[in-house]
Design a protein around this motif. Sequence first.
Motif, PDB file in Angstrom:
ATOM      1  N   PRO A   1       0.804  -1.216   0.000  1.00 34.47           N
ATOM      2  CA  PRO A   1       0.000   0.000   0.000  1.00 34.47           C
ATOM      3  C   PRO A   1       0.837   1.266   0.000  1.00 34.47           C
ATOM      4  N   VAL A   2       2.003   1.225   0.658  1.00 39.41           N
ATOM      5  CA  VAL A   2       2.846   2.413   0.730  1.00 39.41           C
ATOM      6  C   VAL A   2       3.317   2.824  -0.663  1.00 39.41           C
ATOM      7  N   SER A   3       3.530   1.845  -1.562  1.00 35.01           N
ATOM      8  CA  SER A   3       4.008   2.158  -2.904  1.00 35.01           C
ATOM      9  C   SER A   3       2.989   2.972  -3.692  1.00 35.01           C
ATOM     10  N   LEU A   4       1.717   2.937  -3.280  1.00 34.05           N
ATOM     11  CA  LEU A   4       0.683   3.685  -3.986  1.00 34.05           C
ATOM     12  C   LEU A   4       0.688   5.153  -3.624  1.00 34.05           C
ATOM     13  N   LEU A   5       1.474   5.540  -2.617  1.00 34.63           N
ATOM     14  CA  LEU A   5       1.515   6.928  -2.168  1.00 34.63           C
ATOM     15  C   LEU A   5       2.540   7.749  -2.933  1.00 34.63           C
ATOM     16  N   ALA A   6       3.172   7.149  -3.918  1.00 31.33           N
ATOM     17  CA  ALA A   6       4.160   7.888  -4.712  1.00 31.33           C
ATOM     18  C   ALA A   6       4.067   7.426  -6.160  1.00 31.33           C
ATOM     19  N   GLY A   7       4.394   8.332  -7.084  1.00 35.42           N
ATOM     20  CA  GLY A   7       4.403   7.990  -8.493  1.00 35.42           C
ATOM     21  C   GLY A   7       3.014   7.999  -9.109  1.00 35.42           C
ATOM     22  N   SER A   8       2.916   7.468 -10.329  1.00 33.89           N
ATOM     23  CA  SER A   8       1.657   7.440 -11.069  1.00 33.89           C
ATOM     24  C   SER A   8       1.105   6.021 -11.110  1.00 33.89           C
ATOM     25  N   HIS A   9      -0.204   5.909 -10.949  1.00 39.19           N
ATOM     26  CA  HIS A   9      -0.850   4.607 -10.953  1.00 39.19           C
ATOM     27  C   HIS A   9      -2.167   4.715 -11.710  1.00 39.19           C
ATOM     28  N   SER A  10      -2.490   3.669 -12.457  1.00 36.17           N
ATOM     29  CA  SER A  10      -3.730   3.639 -13.219  1.00 36.17           C
ATOM     30  C   SER A  10      -4.630   2.535 -12.683  1.00 36.17           C
ATOM     31  N   TRP A  11      -5.865   2.913 -12.349  1.00 37.05           N
ATOM     32  CA  TRP A  11      -6.854   1.971 -11.847  1.00 37.05           C
ATOM     33  C   TRP A  11      -8.004   1.882 -12.843  1.00 37.05           C
ATOM     34  N   ARG A  12      -8.560   0.696 -12.974  1.00 38.02           N
ATOM     35  CA  ARG A  12      -9.823   0.518 -13.689  1.00 38.02           C
ATOM     36  C   ARG A  12     -10.875   0.175 -12.639  1.00 38.02           C
ATOM     37  N   VAL A  13     -12.005   0.840 -12.686  1.00 37.73           N
ATOM     38  CA  VAL A  13     -13.038   0.696 -11.665  1.00 37.73           C
ATOM     39  C   VAL A  13     -14.369   0.393 -12.333  1.00 37.73           C
TER      40      VAL A  13
END
Length: 313
Positions: A25-37
Amino acid sequence: MDLGLPDLSAGALGGGAGSAGKLNPVSLLAGSHSWRVWFVDPTHARLALVDGTDEYDVVRNGSDVWQWSSADASVAHGKVPAGAANPGDARPPALPGSGAAGIPDLSNPDAVATWALSQLDPTTAVTSTRTDRVARRSAYGLVLTPRAPDTRIGSVHLSLDAETSLPLAATVFPRGSTRPAVDVRFTTLTLARPAPSIFEFTPPPGATVTIEGRHDGPMPKTDRTPFARPHVVGTGWSSVVVGELPAMSTASTSHGAASDPMAVLRKVLPRASGAWGSGHVLTTRLFSVVVTDDGRFAAGAVDPSVLYAALAH
């Protein structure tokens, strides 16, 4: 995201036992991330995070909950107990007078907009911006600029769907910076109801499947010692949540630092002390958190000095 967090790769904030894959989860607090919802209602929803060639999915289909990680071909499957409350059916009661005090949810445009709009009072300047297009939809813009001198928030830029007023994008700038700390937005948006097949999940051939909720021995003991309910000091952008950390259970601490994220934070965060006591301080571009040695905490989108004053309040 570019929150300016310290290095939290010490290892104890990872996925934990029972979770599928190696998503940290900590890795999601930095950089760019793409989610499909995909979302129909709280009992039919799916999230998919695609990171390079790896994919991590969470699927809720009625009482079935699935987690899938292609990184290690692992699946976790659990059942929601009959009669259990569904996420989204009701929100937990807000702290007295808090609005959205403390550290806001920055995970999606709607959450950022809800938090920012809750701060509307004489301490906020609101201006409109030109019509824009987000996710191939017409949108209009709002800029919220705090007037409070002690908040770390410089401005919040919102793009609202021209047809539905749904927040399509939210960008948060720290005070004194033109580089955003948070930029969350839809890249595509379809308002049609997802097909039921989206929520049907079958473990791929060769996947390792773990059934959640099965216990071969006695349930671990939990510490049910009551602790004071958090309270809010200040208002609007300068508000601070102050409270006490729950005591870790004997069973949890026996598993070492992996069960106690605070043990990791104390290793990497600088120390501070004053009339409020002593402890460790986390300072980012948007918010600050203080955890004291005697088990208290203070958090808010403010400078640490405001937290110190709140702790001594």
